[in-house]
Design an enzyme around this catalytic site. Structure first.
Site: not given
Ligand code: NAP
Length: 504
Positions: A182, A239-240, A243-244, A263, A300, A389
Site C-alpha cells: 500500500k 508509521g504512527s 495508525g499502527g 514499527e 524513528c 514522541e
C-alpha cells in the site's frame, strides 16, 4: 533524467486505473494525479498474490536471490530519476535519497546472499529411534517455511528503504512470500517508479506476475481492506502509533487473526552519566543537536529525550545543545500534515506543568525548526504526555536530582526502539545498574554514540517492546527480519522424495 508518473496501480503485472484521482503534494516541482486505490483492487492484488504463492513459495533460493538482485539492478538503473522525484515529493535532499537508494539496493542484495547461505531455514533433525522403550521415536525434521502473501505499508519517512522495495518487501520476497504494497500518499510517484523497477525484474527473471502488486492510497479503506483480506497472512508497517494500533486491532479482530509487525513511535532516551558529562558535556550537547535535527528529526530513532544528572556538566551539555540547535535553519518536512503535527506536539509539550522553553521557533507551512525544553525529573515522572514522541527536531532534557531518581526515570519509560548510555570509565557502576532496565525497555542499547543510523546487518534489532513496535520477538531491519514472514513446520516420517527441496 526525469520521470513523469502515469498514476496507475500495478496489479499482478498490469498497470490499472480507477475513475477517481488524488493529487500528490510535492514539496517542490509539479504535482501529479494518481488513481485512488479501492478495496476491489486490493482483492485482485491479494488473489494474484495467493495464486503466485503456489509457485513462488516453492521456488529455489537461487531463483529468489536472482530476483532480489534483479530488483536492485533495476532500481539502480532508474537511480537518477528516483532521486529526483523522491526529493520533489518528500523535500528530502538529493544526497539523502542517493544514500537511501544505496541502502535499499544493499538490503536487497544482503537478503539475496542471506537466503543462499540457508541458515535462516533453521533446519533441525531428530533421528528415528525405532528401538526406544517404551515407545519408538519417529524421524522428525523441522524447517522454516514462507507464511504466504504479505501486506506492506510504505513509510512516509523512508520513501525507498522502508517503502515499495524496502526492508519489509525484501525480507518477505526473500522468504518466499508475494507482497502487496500500500503506497504512502507522501510519495506516490516514487512508489510508482520503484514498482516499475520491480515489474521489470519480474519480467527479467520469469517470476509469477502476482508476486508483487502496488495499490496507491487516497482512501483509508485501502489499508483497512488490505489487512483484513483473508488471503493476507502478515503485515509489515512503519508509521504512527495511532495508525499502527488501528491496523493492529483490525488484524487481531479478523476471523483468522494474523501477525501485524508494526514499527511505531519511540523517544529513544539517552542517559547522560555524570563522568561523561563532566569531561565532555559541551561536545555531547553538540552531538545531540546534530543527531536530533538530522533529516528534520523525522527518524524513528531520533533521540528526543536526554536524561541528565543535575550539575555543571549537565548545564554545559544543555547550553551547547541549545546554541547548536538555534543555529539550525528551517528544514522542509515530509508532508503538510507531519509539519502540523510537529508544531502541535511542540505546543502541547511546552504547555505542560514544569516545562521550561530553552528554544522555541516559528515554523512556516511544512517547515520545521528545532525546539528544546527542560523539565525536572519529578515533573516528568508525574506526566505521561512528556514521554510521548513528537516527530521532528524536538529535544527534552529531563533533569534528575540524584542517581536513584535517574534510575526511576529509566524504569518509567515505555518500550523504546533504542536506549543510549553516554558514559566514562567512572560511570561503570551506575551504567551496570541501568543495563538490566534498558535491556527490558529497548530493542537496541548503545553506548557513547547516537541512535540515528540503523545498520542493516545480521545483529541489528530494530524493534522494541510496545509501543515502540508490535514486532514481538522480531525486528524490522537486518537479516533477522525475515523471521517475521516464516513459520516452522515439522515433518514427521515424511519420505525424502516428497520433502521440500531445502530439507533434503
Ligand atoms: P501514519 O499516519 O501511521 O500512516 C502510515 C500508513 O498507514 C499510511 O499509509 C496510512 O494511510 C495508513 N493508515 C494509518 N492509519 C490508518 C487507518 N486507521 N486505517 C487505514 N490505514 C491507515 O503515519 P505517517 O503518515 O507516516 O505519519 C504520521 C505520523 O506518524 C507522524 O507525524 C509521526 O508522528 C508518525 N511517524 C512515526 C514514524 C516512526 O518511525 N516512529 C515514522 C513515520 C511517521 P493514509 O496515508 O491513507 O492515512
Amino acid at each position: 533524467m526525469t520521470y513523469t508518473p502515469h498514476g496507475r496501480h500495478l496489479i499482478a503485472g498490469e498497470w490499472v486505473a480507477t475513475e477517481t484521482t488524488f493529487s500528490s503534494e510535492p514539496a517542490h516541482g509539479p504535482a501529479h494525479a494518481f488513481s485512488v486505490g479501492t478495496p476491489d483492487l486490493v482483492a485482485r492484488a491479494c488473489e494474484a498474490a495467493e495464486e503466485a504463492f503456489w509457485s513462488y513459495g516453492y521456488s529455489s533460493r537461487a531463483d529468489r536471490a536472482a530476483f532480489l538482485n534483479a530488483i536492485a539492478d533495476e532500481v539502480e538503473a532508474r537511480g537518477e530519476a528516483i532521486t529526483r522525484i523522491g526529493s520533489q515529493e518528500t523535500g528530502l535532499p538529493e544526497a539523502r535519497l542517493q544514500g537511501e537508494r544505496g541502502r535499499t539496493t544493499g538490503q536487497l542484495r544482503l537478503f539475496a546472499a542471506h537466503i543462499l547461505k540457508g541458515d535462516y531455514l533453521d533446519r533441525r533433525q531428530d533421528a528415528a529411534l525405532p528401538d526406544r522403550q517404551p515407545l519408538p521415536r519417529p524421524e522428525l525434521r523441522m524447517m522454516q517455511r514462507p507464511i504466504g502473501p504479505v501486506a506492506v505499508f510504505g513509510a512516509s519517512n523512508f520513501p525507498l528503504a522502508f517503502s515499495t522495495a524496502g526492508g519489509d518487501t525484501a525480507a518477505a520476497l526473500a522468504a518466499g512470500c508475494p507482497v502487496v504494497v500500500k503506497g504512502h500518499g507522501a510519495h506516490p510517484g516514487t512508489a510508482e517508479i520503484v514498482a516499475e523497477a520491480i515489474h521489470a525484474a519480474i519480467a527479467r527473471t520469469g517470476m509469477p506476475k502476482g508476486v508483487f502488486s502496488l495499490v496507491q492510497g487516497g482512501d483509508r479503506a485501502v489499508g483497512q481492506a488490505l489487512v483484513q483480506h483473508p488471503l493476507i497472512r502478515a503485515v509489515g508497517f512503519t508509521g504512527s502509533l495511532a495508525g499502527g494500533r488501528a491496523l493492529f486491532d483490525l488484524c487481531a479482530a479478523r476471523p483468522e487473526p494474523i501477525p501485524f509487525f508494526g514499527e511505531l513511535g519511540s523517544v529513544n532516551p539517552m542517559f547522560m552519566l555524570p563522568g561523561a558529562l563532566a569531561k565532555r558535556g559541551a561536545d555531547l550537547g553538540k552531538g545531540w543537536a546534530a543527531s536530533l535535527s538530522m533529516g528534520a528529526g523525522q527518524f524513528c530513532t531520533n533521540p528526543g529525550i536526554a536524561v541528565v544528572l543535575k550539575g555543571p556538566g549537565a548545564d554545559a551539555f544543555t547550553e551547547a545543545a541549545r546554541v547548536a540547535l538555534s543555529e539550525q535553519g528551517a528544514q522542509v518536512m515530509l508532508t503538510d500534515g507531519i509539519a502540523r503535527a510537529y508544531v502541535a506536539g511542540a505546543e502541547r509539550l511546552g504547555a505542560q506543568a514544569g516545562v521550561r522553553d530553552l528554544l522555541t521557533s516559528m515554523c512556516d507551512r511544512r517547515e520545521a525548526k528545532p525546539f528544546l525544553f527542560r523539565v525536572a525529573a519529578r515533573d516528568w515522572l508525574g506526566n505521561h504526555t512528556l514521554s510521548e514522541e513528537v516527530f521532528g527536531p524536538l529535544g527534552l532534557v529531563v533533569v534528575a536530582e540524584d542517581e536513584e531518581q535517574l534510575l526511576t526515570v529509566a524504569r518509567s519509560f515505555a518500550g523504546q526502539l533504542t536506549a543510549t548510555l553516554h558514559m566514562d570509565a567512572g560511570d561503570t557502576m551506575l551504567a551496570r545498574r541501568l543495563m538490566p532496565v534498558l535491556e527490558r525497555k529497548a530493542g537496541r542499547v548503545l553506548a557513547n554514540g547516537f541512535p540515528t543510523g540503523v545498520e542493516v546487518c545480521d545483529s541489528m534489532v530494530h524493534s522494541g517492546p510496545y509501543p515502540a513496535s508490535t514486532n514481538f520477538g522480531a525486528t524490522s531491519v537486518g537479516t533477522l527480519s525475515i523471521r517475521r514472514f516464516l513459520r516452522p513446520v515439522c515433518y514427521q516420517n515424511i519420505p525424502e522424495d516428497i520433502l521440500p527441496l531445502d530439507l533434503v
